[in-house]
Design a protein around this motif. Structure first.
Motif: not given
Length: 277
Positions: A3-7, A30-39, A240-242
């Motif tokens: 019901x809740x996820x980080x993209x 890799x940086x996005x994963x460190x930021x808690x992203x699941x998708x 460039x950014x996430x």
């Protein structure tokens, strides 16, 4: 169902060196994963410059080739669902603009080929003809993300409301469009088209652009998340950014209950139908 996820949407800078583009994309994943992203999602043509003169040179088979190898490894190493933007694909001497999706085990989950080719001529603006090189895909493609049905489109596909409608009718709650709108259409159409697709179909919409450069085809940037209410919840600039967004799927259910337009459609008078398999 989750019901809740980080993209995370990765607006990466793209140059002419494929190896550097892939290394940069891997670093940002890799940086996005460190930021808690699941998708995690990448932009259109993230491994090569965008342009008809580049498609042949940079085309690769799927699932073999350096781009798929990087995407598979990144998804597996970081245990994420990875929407691999797009890159030029070659099969049987035909070229496609293709989006691949990878699961947390690094396996190919879905492959979508751009259905509507970008053939436009705007006097004083931009002239472009993808069909000089590319072939169009003919299949709608969805994938399952932890119980959430996700539909795929690419850039120009965003303009065709029938495609989004068919995905909603199939039960999608999220549509993802890697895209590289230009400096003519981007300022006027990029945001409003995403809001229209989200609002009309009561779905989340992700659109992921490359970062802007000043050579060749210049992308507008401004990667964006739009919620089912038609509200822009997160938007990038042009560098460039996430960007991250915490997605609440209950919004889809609540809005669909409050304004039940799909129960109220007059299918005795009109309908949107899927003709291919």
């Amino acid at each position: 169902m989750m019901k809740l996820f980080r993209a995370a949407l990765i607006q990466s800078r793209v140059g002419k060196d494929r190896t550097k583009n892939l290394e940069n994309a891997a670093r940002l994943i890799a940086e996005a994963k460190k930021g808690g992203a699941q998708l995690v999602a990448l932009p259109e043509c993230f491994n090569s410059p965008y342009g008809t003169k580049f498609f042949n040179e940079y085309a690769e088979p799927v699932p073999n080739g350096p781009t798929c190898e990087m995407l598979s490894k990144a998804a597996r190493d970081h245990s994420i669902y990875l929407v691999g933007g797009t890159f030029p694909e070659v099969e049987n001497n035909k070229f496609y603009n293709t989006c691949t999706v990878w699961n947390p085990e690094g396996k190919l989950l879905a492959k979508y080929r751009k259905m509507h080719l970008f053939d436009i001529d705007i006097p004083g603006g931009i002239t472009f003809k993808e069909s000089d090189v590319l072939h169009a895909g003919n299949e709608l493609v969805t994938f399952d993300f932890e119980g959430i049905k996700v539909g795929l489109g690419i850039c120009y596909d965003l303009r065709f409301e029938e495609l989004a409608k068919l995905y909603r009718l199939q039960g999608c709650e999220l549509l993802i469009y890697p895209g590289a709108f230009n400096m003519t259409t981007g300022p006027i159409h990029w945001e409003i088209l995403q809001r229209a697709r989200a609002l009309d179909n009561q779905v989340y919409v992700f659109a992921i652009s490359p970062a802007r450069n000043e050579q060749g085809y210049i992308a507008w940037g401004h990667s964006q998340v739009t919620d089912p209410w038609g509200k822009v919840t997160t938007q990038a600039g042009h560098e460039e950014e996430i960007i991250y967004d915490d997605i609440q799927l209950e919004k889809c259910h609540n809005i669909r209950e409050q304004i039940p337009i799909f129960k109220q459609r007059r299918t005795d008078i009109y309908d949107t139908i899927k003709k291919c398999k």
